[in-house]
Scaffold this motif. Structure first.
Motif, mmCIF file in Angstrom:
data_model
loop_
_atom_site.group_PDB
_atom_site.id
_atom_site.type_symbol
_atom_site.label_atom_id
_atom_site.label_comp_id
_atom_site.label_asym_id
_atom_site.label_seq_id
_atom_site.Cartn_x
_atom_site.Cartn_y
_atom_site.Cartn_z
ATOM 1 N N PHE A 239 5.616 -4.407 6.695
ATOM 2 C CA PHE A 239 5.212 -5.151 5.502
ATOM 3 C C PHE A 239 4.399 -4.275 4.563
ATOM 4 O O PHE A 239 4.502 -4.402 3.337
ATOM 5 C CB PHE A 239 4.414 -6.401 5.868
ATOM 6 N N SER A 240 3.576 -3.376 5.127
ATOM 7 C CA SER A 240 2.851 -2.428 4.280
ATOM 8 C C SER A 240 3.821 -1.604 3.445
ATOM 9 O O SER A 240 3.606 -1.383 2.244
ATOM 10 C CB SER A 240 1.999 -1.487 5.146
ATOM 11 N N LEU A 241 4.892 -1.152 4.085
ATOM 12 C CA LEU A 241 5.903 -0.374 3.364
ATOM 13 C C LEU A 241 6.677 -1.255 2.383
ATOM 14 O O LEU A 241 7.010 -0.825 1.269
ATOM 15 C CB LEU A 241 6.861 0.274 4.356
ATOM 16 N N GLN A 242 6.944 -2.497 2.797
ATOM 17 C CA GLN A 242 7.692 -3.401 1.923
ATOM 18 C C GLN A 242 6.926 -3.695 0.641
ATOM 19 O O GLN A 242 7.478 -3.568 -0.457
ATOM 20 C CB GLN A 242 7.978 -4.723 2.642
ATOM 21 N N ILE A 243 5.670 -4.089 0.767
ATOM 22 C CA ILE A 243 4.935 -4.486 -0.431
ATOM 23 C C ILE A 243 4.646 -3.288 -1.335
ATOM 24 O O ILE A 243 4.636 -3.399 -2.558
ATOM 25 C CB ILE A 243 3.629 -5.233 -0.068
ATOM 26 N N TYR A 244 4.469 -2.115 -0.716
ATOM 27 C CA TYR A 244 4.284 -0.916 -1.533
ATOM 28 C C TYR A 244 5.576 -0.542 -2.259
ATOM 29 O O TYR A 244 5.577 -0.289 -3.475
ATOM 30 C CB TYR A 244 3.818 0.258 -0.672
#
Length: 475
Positions: A239-244
């Motif tokens: 999710f960290s990668l997704q939202i970034y």
């Protein structure tokens, strides 16, 4: 209309051809075309929302003119307060009405008082938080005599509704952005090509990284009780990668598209996952919003002046308001609260302003980067979860250390395929950004071969799935 949709691939070239082919010699026609194109772009979701952006535009245009005419401090302050009340009331009604009504009823329910739970079905207009903050900053800066009030309604309306950054920023300041609508733009091939570069990279972040992460993230967060600690932690990382990829990808595309029309927008992300601490993270993440709160909330409250406890209060207020700005849910307040707790130790020892050299990575710096990323990732759990209870359960399950098996990611051919795509695309993302940080680049610069290669990946990935909306459209 979204940047990663089929209709946009027709819309953008059409506007570009009209803008440079027929209206390049007239400032009035350039601004009029951008205004019409922006209203078409925004009205594509729901034409009724155009009345809201038109109201905000006319409101702050008129109030700014009255501010420029008023001589007495008392009258100027009244006009400013009127702008604040009307703009924030409009934002509050559409964004927070149901939240406050629901929680009011729940609070009375705890006291044994039963109340009706029926609330109006209010749709949140796309991008209302972004353009409201942009018009508010304009009015405040006119009040502070930092910018002159615009007397050209077409120029001002085009500034408010400029379609590349209308629905998810960056949140521009009138002092830097409005003057660009007051001079005729001339085509600059090199500048436009740099825009194409950013557009391609932003689309890669969104289509290849974020959207593929989303498939795995949605599954893990929806059924978190079924997975072991390692799977849950990796779900949070994804999710960290997704939202970034989703949000910074939008910003890259917005900046790139703006350059096609001769406009320069502020940088909104500076490789935030290479930050050494939370303070540095917030100097690199969603810069247009964090600096907005600094200039229009933190500093007016006293900023870093006054007693230690007043400064602590100011920090708390800014982070909590920033969290609540993101959405009408207690989880966003909790997310802001987690970040303020992580930020305060640095603030207390006055290390929150330290500029850290980023071109060389020592072992200690790598450790700080990894630990900061882990802290940010755990905080994102609150941001992604539907309730605080679910977020806490997710976090507790991570720290149960119930297993390190990765069976979920290889349990079916489809999950295995998505997992491989995510691993490879994330590796490309982080590798490219690593070299950009190493070379002290303010933005990623791709070679023509890299642009073609990434463009092929985007087209290949886009063929097999429908375009996903951007996460920050809901804010």
């Amino acid at each position: 209309m979204v940047f990663n949709s089929l209709i946009f691939t027709v819309y953008l070239p059409l506007v570009f051809i009209l803008y440079w082919g027929f209206f390049k010699k007239s400032l009035a026609w350039q601004n009029s075309l951008l205004l019409c194109a922006s209203y078409v772009f925004y009205g594509w979701w729901d034409w009724r929302f155009l009345s809201l952006i038109l109201f905000s535009t006319l409101l702050d245009y008129g109030i700014a003119i009255q501010l420029s005419k008023a001589k007495e401090f008392r009258n100027r302050k009244r006009y400013l307060i009127l702008s604040l009340i009307l703009n924030l009331s409009l934002l509050g009604f559409f964004k927070y009405y149901n939240f406050f009504v629901d929680n009011w009823i729940k609070a009375w329910g705890l006291l044994g008082v039963s109340m009706s739970h029926d609330t109006m079905s209010i749709i949140l207009p796309v991008g209302i938080s972004f353009y409201t903050f942009q018009t508010l900053s304009y009015t405040i800066d006119v009040y502070r005599n930092r910018v002159k009030a615009s007397t050209n309604i077409i120029q001002f309306a085009a500034y408010v509704s400029f379609f590349p950054q209308l629905v998810a920023g960056p949140i521009e300041r009138a002092k830097e952005f409005l003057p660009q609508f007051q001079v005729i733009r001339k085509f600059n091939a090199k500048f436009a090509l740099s825009g194409v570069n950013l557009m391609v990279w932003g689309l890669f972040k969104k289509v290849v990284v974020a959207d593929n992460c989303a498939f795995l993230v949605n599954s893990i967060f929806s059924h978190s009780e079924n997975y072991n600690s390692m799977t849950l932690f990796l779900g949070a990382v994804l999710f960290s990668l997704q939202i970034y990829g989703d949000f910074s990808g939008y910003s890259d595309m917005a900046i790139g598209i703006s350059r096609l029309f001769g406009f320069r927008l502020m940088t909104n992300f500076k490789f935030p996952y290479f930050s050494r601490n939370i303070a540095e993270f917030w100097r690199r993440w969603h810069i247009s919003l964090s600096t907005w709160f600094r200039d229009y909330l933190y500093i007016p409250m006293g900023g870093s002046k006054g007693s230690f406890w007043k400064r602590i209060r100011n920090v708390f207020v800014v982070f909590l308001v920033s969290g609540f700005w993101h959405g009408a849910n207690w989880t966003f307040l909790a997310w802001g609260g987690v970040h303020v707790l992580l930020f305060l130790p640095l603030f207390a020892v006055q290390k929150h302003k330290t500029n850290i050299e980023t071109s060389r990575f020592s072992i200690m710096q790598v450790f700080n980067i990894v630990s900061t990323f882990c802290l940010v990732t755990l905080a994102w759990v609150f941001f992604r979860s539907d309730t605080i209870e679910k977020a806490l359960e997710f976090m507790l399950d991570i720290f149960k250390f119930s297993g390190i098996s990765l069976n979920y990611f290889i349990s079916t051919p489809k999950l295995f395929l998505f997992s491989m795509i995510v691993v490879m695309s994330s590796a490309v993302l982080l590798l490219f950004e690593f070299f950009a940080v190493q070379n002290n680049q303010k933005e990623l610069a791709l070679s023509p071969i890299q642009v073609v290669f990434i463009g092929v990946l985007i087209v290949f990935m886009g063929v097999f799935k429908n375009p996903e909306t951007f996460i920050y459209f809901q804010f």
